[in-house]
Motif scaffolding. Structure first.
Motif, short mmCIF file in Angstrom:
data_model
loop_
_atom_site.label_atom_id
_atom_site.label_comp_id
_atom_site.label_asym_id
_atom_site.label_seq_id
_atom_site.Cartn_x
_atom_site.Cartn_y
_atom_site.Cartn_z
N GLY A 150 62.73 59.16 54.02
CA GLY A 150 63.21 60.17 53.06
C GLY A 150 64.66 60.55 53.32
O GLY A 150 65.48 60.62 52.39
N ARG A 203 53.51 66.49 46.76
CA ARG A 203 53.77 67.87 47.25
C ARG A 203 54.18 68.79 46.09
O ARG A 203 53.80 69.95 46.05
CB ARG A 203 54.84 67.86 48.36
CG ARG A 203 54.27 67.53 49.74
CD ARG A 203 55.30 67.64 50.85
NE ARG A 203 56.32 66.63 50.75
CZ ARG A 203 56.20 65.38 51.19
NH1 ARG A 203 55.09 65.01 51.80
NH2 ARG A 203 57.17 64.51 51.06
N GLU A 204 54.96 68.25 45.16
CA GLU A 204 55.33 69.04 43.96
C GLU A 204 54.08 69.44 43.18
O GLU A 204 53.97 70.56 42.69
CB GLU A 204 56.24 68.20 43.03
CG GLU A 204 57.71 68.20 43.42
CD GLU A 204 58.30 69.60 43.37
OE1 GLU A 204 58.04 70.33 42.39
OE2 GLU A 204 58.99 69.97 44.33
N ASP A 220 56.73 63.22 47.90
CA ASP A 220 57.39 64.34 47.21
C ASP A 220 56.67 64.68 45.91
O ASP A 220 56.47 65.85 45.58
CB ASP A 220 58.85 63.99 46.87
CG ASP A 220 59.76 64.00 48.09
OD1 ASP A 220 59.30 64.46 49.16
OD2 ASP A 220 60.91 63.54 47.98
N GLY A 276 63.24 70.70 48.85
CA GLY A 276 62.70 69.57 49.59
C GLY A 276 63.66 68.94 50.60
O GLY A 276 63.30 67.97 51.28
N SER A 282 59.62 59.14 45.67
CA SER A 282 58.76 59.34 46.84
C SER A 282 57.41 59.84 46.38
O SER A 282 57.32 60.92 45.78
CB SER A 282 59.42 60.35 47.79
OG SER A 282 58.45 61.01 48.58
#
Ligand code: AP5
Length: 217
Positions: free
Chosen positions: A15, A37-38, A34, A135, A31
């Protein structure tokens, strides 16, 4: 046009490097971690499904992440290439990606393997902090923020990812060895693999990556 996959154990620096390369070369950094997680943050159905897998250090089911990638690669910004970070992570995912690209008349250019030892990885993951808002990735020792606990970019709160707790790190490393490491050989057999040392300073790894990317820019 460059279609790149980043392989490597958790904490190798995928990352960190991908964000800078994306800015310099003007191609999107995609990603799956990512995106998931969003979704968790937004409380969507996908987020609710992914949360327990991620927090325990397990992989989200293949079909779920393949569907995410299928949709994401259709975005306008992915036409000139992309850096896939954290996908594929299993042989079935790699096979599905290959099929997806074939159907759209494209192919991968390189699978870049960021190599780092377990000792380094554990130290990196234990000290990692990420911005809750944007992030951005930090490390309490290696890449500390200017103001303790706050993001340099947006001022957001820095948090310790739930899957960066010791038990989840151990599980992630085990999952990596059992399910993801086989991709190194898989891509080597297709003459796509490039090994880049990631145990070294971030700048040194970045210079190696720039060299590879310049061949495609
Ligand atoms: P994901 O977010 O993809 O996690 P990961 O692959 O485990 O990778 P990390 O984000 O932990 O590490 P990184 O290599 O990006 O390292 P970083 O640059 O942050 O996935 C999370 C979860 O989502 C998975 O466990 C799974 O549950 C699910 N998931 C995602 N994709 C999936 C898929 N395809 N299939 C199924 N499930 C999926 O660097 C780490 C730290 O080190 C940072 O603090 C950084 O500041 C520091 N650092 C980096 N480089 C250096 C350096 N050279 N020197 C010193 N410090 C450094």
């Amino acid at each position: 046009m460059m279609n790149i996959v980043f392989l490597g154990p958790p904490g190798a620096g995928k990352g960190t490097q991908a964000v800078d390369l994306s800015l310099e070369f003007g191609i999107p950094h995609i990603s799956t971690g990512d995106i998931l997680r969003e979704a968790i943050k937004a409380g969507t159905e996908l987020g609710r499904l992914a949360q327990s897998y991620i927090n325990d250090g397990n992989l989200v089911p293949d079909q779920v992440v393949v569907d995410i990638i299928r949709v994401r690669l259709q975005n306008e910004d992915a036409r000139e290439g992309y850096i896939l970070d954290g996908f594929p992570r299993t042989i079935p995912q790699a096979e599905m990606l290959e099929k997806l690209l074939r159907e759209s008349g494209t192919a991968l250019d390189r699978a870049i393997y960021l190599e780092a030892s377990e000792k380094v990885i554990i130290e990196r993951l234990s000290g990692r902090r990420i911005c809750r808002e944007c992030g951005k990735i930090f490390h309490v020792v290696n890449m500390p923020p200017k103001v303790d606990g706050l993001c340099d970019i947006c001022g957001g709160e820095l948090i310790h990812r739930p899957d960066d707790q010791p038990e989840a790190i151990g599980r992630r490393l085990q999952v990596y060895r059992e399910k993801t490491a086989a991709l190194i050989q898989w891509y080597a057999e297709r003459n796509l693999l490039v090994r880049v040392p990631a145990d070294v300073a971030r700048e040194e790894t970045y210079e190696n990556l720039q060299e590879i990317f310049r061949n495609y820019a």
